[in-house]
Scaffold this motif. Structure first.
Motif, PDB file in Angstrom:
ATOM      1  N   GLY A  78       0.788  -1.227   0.000  1.00  0.00           N
ATOM      2  CA  GLY A  78       0.000   0.000   0.000  1.00  0.00           C
ATOM      3  C   GLY A  78       0.814   1.267   0.000  1.00  0.00           C
ATOM      4  N   GLU A  79       2.151   1.149   0.040  1.00  0.00           N
ATOM      5  CA  GLU A  79       2.983   2.342   0.098  1.00  0.00           C
ATOM      6  C   GLU A  79       2.775   3.199  -1.156  1.00  0.00           C
ATOM      7  OE1 GLU A  79       7.733   2.953   0.433  1.00  0.00           O
ATOM      8  OE2 GLU A  79       6.755   1.769   1.985  1.00  0.00           O
ATOM      9  N   GLY A  80       2.559   4.474  -0.947  1.00  0.00           N
ATOM     10  CA  GLY A  80       2.369   5.377  -2.077  1.00  0.00           C
ATOM     11  C   GLY A  80       0.917   5.592  -2.455  1.00  0.00           C
ATOM     12  N   LEU A  81      -0.001   4.922  -1.773  1.00  0.00           N
ATOM     13  CA  LEU A  81      -1.411   5.069  -2.155  1.00  0.00           C
ATOM     14  C   LEU A  81      -2.016   6.381  -1.685  1.00  0.00           C
ATOM     15  CD1 LEU A  81      -2.909   1.514  -1.564  1.00  0.00           C
ATOM     16  CD2 LEU A  81      -2.656   2.706  -3.724  1.00  0.00           C
ATOM     17  N   GLY A  82      -1.573   6.874  -0.560  1.00  0.00           N
ATOM     18  CA  GLY A  82      -2.190   8.069   0.010  1.00  0.00           C
ATOM     19  C   GLY A  82      -1.865   9.331  -0.763  1.00  0.00           C
ATOM     20  N   ASP A  83      -2.681  10.364  -0.582  1.00  0.00           N
ATOM     21  CA  ASP A  83      -2.442  11.649  -1.250  1.00  0.00           C
ATOM     22  C   ASP A  83      -2.278  12.778  -0.233  1.00  0.00           C
ATOM     23  OD1 ASP A  83      -4.956  12.016  -0.265  1.00  0.00           O
ATOM     24  OD2 ASP A  83      -5.944  12.294  -2.210  1.00  0.00           O
ATOM     25  N   GLY A  84      -1.979  12.389   1.027  1.00  0.00           N
ATOM     26  CA  GLY A  84      -1.796  13.378   2.080  1.00  0.00           C
ATOM     27  C   GLY A  84      -3.033  13.559   2.931  1.00  0.00           C
ATOM     28  N   ARG A  85      -4.214  13.276   2.390  1.00  0.00           N
ATOM     29  CA  ARG A  85      -5.455  13.438   3.148  1.00  0.00           C
ATOM     30  C   ARG A  85      -6.034  12.119   3.585  1.00  0.00           C
ATOM     31  NH1 ARG A  85      -9.188  15.918  -0.827  1.00  0.00           N
ATOM     32  NH2 ARG A  85      -7.864  14.784  -2.296  1.00  0.00           N
ATOM     33  N   ARG A  86      -5.670  11.038   2.905  1.00  0.00           N
ATOM     34  CA  ARG A  86      -6.233   9.730   3.202  1.00  0.00           C
ATOM     35  C   ARG A  86      -5.176   8.682   2.910  1.00  0.00           C
ATOM     36  NH1 ARG A  86      -8.434   8.055  -2.009  1.00  0.00           N
ATOM     37  NH2 ARG A  86      -7.871   9.651  -3.499  1.00  0.00           N
ATOM     38  N   SER A  87      -5.329   7.519   3.438  1.00  0.00           N
ATOM     39  CA  SER A  87      -4.351   6.453   3.219  1.00  0.00           C
ATOM     40  C   SER A  87      -5.073   5.113   3.267  1.00  0.00           C
ATOM     41  CB  SER A  87      -3.253   6.495   4.289  1.00  0.00           C
ATOM     42  OG  SER A  87      -3.810   6.290   5.576  1.00  0.00           O
ATOM     43  N   TRP A  88      -4.398   4.122   2.703  1.00  0.00           N
ATOM     44  CA  TRP A  88      -4.928   2.763   2.744  1.00  0.00           C
ATOM     45  C   TRP A  88      -4.531   2.143   4.073  1.00  0.00           C
ATOM     46  CZ3 TRP A  88      -2.511  -2.312   1.893  1.00  0.00           C
ATOM     47  CH2 TRP A  88      -3.468  -3.319   1.719  1.00  0.00           C
ATOM     48  N   ARG A  89      -5.514   1.771   4.868  1.00  0.00           N
ATOM     49  CA  ARG A  89      -5.231   1.227   6.190  1.00  0.00           C
ATOM     50  C   ARG A  89      -4.634  -0.170   6.067  1.00  0.00           C
ATOM     51  NH1 ARG A  89     -10.356   0.739   9.460  1.00  0.00           N
ATOM     52  NH2 ARG A  89     -10.450  -1.375   8.625  1.00  0.00           N
ATOM     53  N   VAL A  90      -3.510  -0.392   6.716  1.00  0.00           N
ATOM     54  CA  VAL A  90      -2.858  -1.701   6.686  1.00  0.00           C
ATOM     55  C   VAL A  90      -3.717  -2.695   7.463  1.00  0.00           C
ATOM     56  CG1 VAL A  90      -0.827  -3.016   7.379  1.00  0.00           C
ATOM     57  CG2 VAL A  90      -0.564  -0.704   6.461  1.00  0.00           C
ATOM     58  N   PRO A  91      -4.147  -3.779   6.835  1.00  0.00           N
ATOM     59  CA  PRO A  91      -4.993  -4.755   7.532  1.00  0.00           C
ATOM     60  C   PRO A  91      -4.221  -5.492   8.629  1.00  0.00           C
ATOM     61  CG  PRO A  91      -5.051  -5.040   5.135  1.00  0.00           C
ATOM     62  CD  PRO A  91      -3.908  -4.141   5.445  1.00  0.00           C
ATOM     63  N   THR A  92      -4.947  -6.060   9.550  1.00  0.00           N
ATOM     64  CA  THR A  92      -4.322  -6.848  10.608  1.00  0.00           C
ATOM     65  C   THR A  92      -3.941  -8.228  10.070  1.00  0.00           C
ATOM     66  OG1 THR A  92      -6.417  -7.796  11.356  1.00  0.00           O
ATOM     67  CG2 THR A  92      -5.746  -5.682  12.338  1.00  0.00           C
ATOM     68  N   THR A  93      -3.077  -8.901  10.817  1.00  0.00           N
ATOM     69  CA  THR A  93      -2.674 -10.256  10.446  1.00  0.00           C
ATOM     70  C   THR A  93      -3.886 -11.183  10.356  1.00  0.00           C
ATOM     71  OG1 THR A  93      -0.475 -10.006  11.408  1.00  0.00           O
ATOM     72  CG2 THR A  93      -1.310 -12.254  11.180  1.00  0.00           C
ATOM     73  N   ALA A  94      -4.807 -11.058  11.308  1.00  0.00           N
ATOM     74  CA  ALA A  94      -6.001 -11.909  11.310  1.00  0.00           C
ATOM     75  C   ALA A  94      -6.856 -11.645  10.070  1.00  0.00           C
ATOM     76  CB  ALA A  94      -6.820 -11.672  12.579  1.00  0.00           C
ATOM     77  N   ALA A  95      -7.008 -10.377   9.704  1.00  0.00           N
ATOM     78  CA  ALA A  95      -7.804 -10.041   8.521  1.00  0.00           C
ATOM     79  C   ALA A  95      -7.169 -10.597   7.251  1.00  0.00           C
ATOM     80  CB  ALA A  95      -7.964  -8.524   8.419  1.00  0.00           C
ATOM     81  N   ILE A  96      -5.849 -10.525   7.175  1.00  0.00           N
ATOM     82  CA  ILE A  96      -5.146 -11.055   5.998  1.00  0.00           C
ATOM     83  C   ILE A  96      -5.311 -12.570   5.922  1.00  0.00           C
ATOM     84  CG2 ILE A  96      -2.880 -11.384   4.944  1.00  0.00           C
ATOM     85  CD1 ILE A  96      -2.110  -8.634   6.180  1.00  0.00           C
ATOM     86  N   GLY A  97      -5.223 -13.231   7.074  1.00  0.00           N
ATOM     87  CA  GLY A  97      -5.416 -14.682   7.094  1.00  0.00           C
ATOM     88  C   GLY A  97      -6.794 -15.084   6.606  1.00  0.00           C
ATOM     89  N   ARG A  98      -7.813 -14.352   7.041  1.00  0.00           N
ATOM     90  CA  ARG A  98      -9.180 -14.655   6.588  1.00  0.00           C
ATOM     91  C   ARG A  98      -9.329 -14.391   5.092  1.00  0.00           C
ATOM     92  NH1 ARG A  98     -10.367 -12.108  11.576  1.00  0.00           N
ATOM     93  NH2 ARG A  98     -10.806 -10.132  10.497  1.00  0.00           N
ATOM     94  N   ALA A  99      -8.684 -13.334   4.610  1.00  0.00           N
ATOM     95  CA  ALA A  99      -8.770 -13.007   3.187  1.00  0.00           C
ATOM     96  C   ALA A  99      -8.080 -14.071   2.330  1.00  0.00           C
ATOM     97  CB  ALA A  99      -8.145 -11.635   2.931  1.00  0.00           C
TER      98      ALA A  99
END
Length: 407
Positions: A78-99
């Protein structure tokens, strides 16, 4: 109110739609990934922080940065996604496992089948023997996370000293010798032998290929199955195999016959092969090497050339070592705790390896070099360094989404 990870731009897209990972996104473009996801029925019916396309790229990134934690890999994505006002929230390990579990293995397998093909073109140095594309088949074992589920499904090696420290999965691969591009793979438990798994790969063979295999693969039924693909074969056989001389040939090789088990004693239903026998005189090795081939005419492939060509079989050993030692890392085990995750992870490793090898082939072709002259380890480092700089390169869809995001 929309979740942070799902904030849309003015063009109506999610920030996560813009995730890209440089070379891997070039090899596996978003449009193709979306198509594979739709084909395998893994698309979402509701908005998620981790849509299926992102999870595919996450698995690839996880296998590119093997040994890094889930959240660190997600941060790199997700690095580089934000524009200074918003960003992509890094998911938790548990969320990634479920995904990862929602995604399953099928999209990775289909992606491998769609993209991973031989790379060599006529101008590729070192990939051809006369009119044949040289390929090889071989197998290896991968250490897995020490869990009950993995042990029950994959099994462990056992010996007089006891069972191995980790459960292991068996991987059999089909690779182009000149480029090290893996274009066929079968994964199974230890109880599945290399011969039975290799049979799954023969649909990837075609006329104009010459398949090399070590003596552990030879068996009449497997030989016939590979031969039916239209490819030519050059396999080593055991020195005590019964191969009677039917006719001696001028180049020192000879024609012989092989038979199914039930016909061996009566010599019924013979299949004609050509046998090449040689020793490695320069090394002082007195062992007799015996090769059998479907190329019956010595003018098309002289015995001396076939004996020299057989050394190319070691290229697939090198290919497997690139994946196990340099890409995965020495003495590291796959992280997945369940069989579905193990297979997903293995296909992720294979896809990443193919992307790196594709890049190396393009570079070698541009410079007129044999791809073997380039360092896989150095190329892998270059690809890894590019990821933070190239994250979020693309902000456009390459095709309409299967399930439009309702916002």
């Amino acid at each position: 109110m929309a979740r942070v990870g799902q904030v849309k731009s003015c063009a109506g897209e999610r920030l996560s739609d813009r995730i890209a990972i440089g070379v891997l996104t070039q090899a596996f473009p978003p449009g193709l990934v979306d198509e594979v996801i739709a084909k395998t029925g893994r698309g979402e019916k509701r908005s998620r922080l981790l849509p299926a396309r992102v999870v595919v790229y996450f698995v690839l990134a996880m296998c590119l940065f093997f040994g890094q934690g889930y959240e660190e890999v997600a941060r790199l994505l997700g690095e580089g996604l934000g524009d200074g006002r918003r960003s992509w929230r890094v998911p938790t390990t548990a969320a990634i496992g479920r995904a990862r579990r929602r995604l399953g293995v099928e999209p990775l397998k289909v992606l491998f089948a769609r993209v991973c093909r031989p790379l060599a073109v006529p101008e590729t140095a070192g990939a051809w023997y006369r009119r044949w594309r040289v390929v090889a088949v071989d197998g290896t074992c991968l250490d897995l996370a020490d869990t009950e589920a993995n042990t029950e499904f994959f099994g462990r090696h056992a010996s007089g000293r006891g069972a191995s420290a980790f459960p292991q999965a068996r991987l059999v691969g089909l690779a182009e010798c000149g480029t090290h591009a893996m274009f066929g793979a079968a994964v199974g438990p230890l109880s599945a032998g290399e011969q039975s798994l290799s049979r799954q790969l023969f649909t990837r063979l075609q006329e104009g290929m010459l398949l090399l295999a070590d003596r552990g693969f030879y068996g009449f039924e497997l030989w016939q199955a590979a031969r039916a693909s239209g490819a030519d074969l050059l396999w080593r056989v055991r020195s005590n195999a019964a191969l009677p001389v039917v006719r001696a040939l001028d180049d020192g090789s000879y024609l012989s016959t092989v038979h199914a088990e039930q016909d061996r004693r009566s010599r019924r239903n013979p299949v004609l092969v050509r046998v090449v026998e040689y020793t490695l005189a320069r090394t002082g090795d007195q062992a007799v090497y015996r090769l059998v081939t479907t190329i019956l005419d010595p003018e098309q492939a002289p015995a001396r050339e076939l004996a020299a060509l057989y050394t190319q079989r070691w290229e697939i050993e090198t290919t497997l070592d690139e994946i196990k030692t340099h890409q995965r890392g020495p003495k590291l085990v796959l992280r997945s705790k369940y069989p579905w995750g193990v297979e997903q992870e293995i296909y992720g490793l294979l896809l990443v390896h193919h992307a790196v090898r594709q890049l190396m082939h393009q570079a070698a072709l541009h410079e007129g070099l044999d791809p073997d002259r380039l360092s896989f380890t150095r190329s892998l480092r270059v690809v890894r360094r590019q990821v933070p700089a190239q994250a979020a390169l693309s902000s456009r869809h390459t095709r309409p989404r299967t399930h439009p995001n309702p916002g």
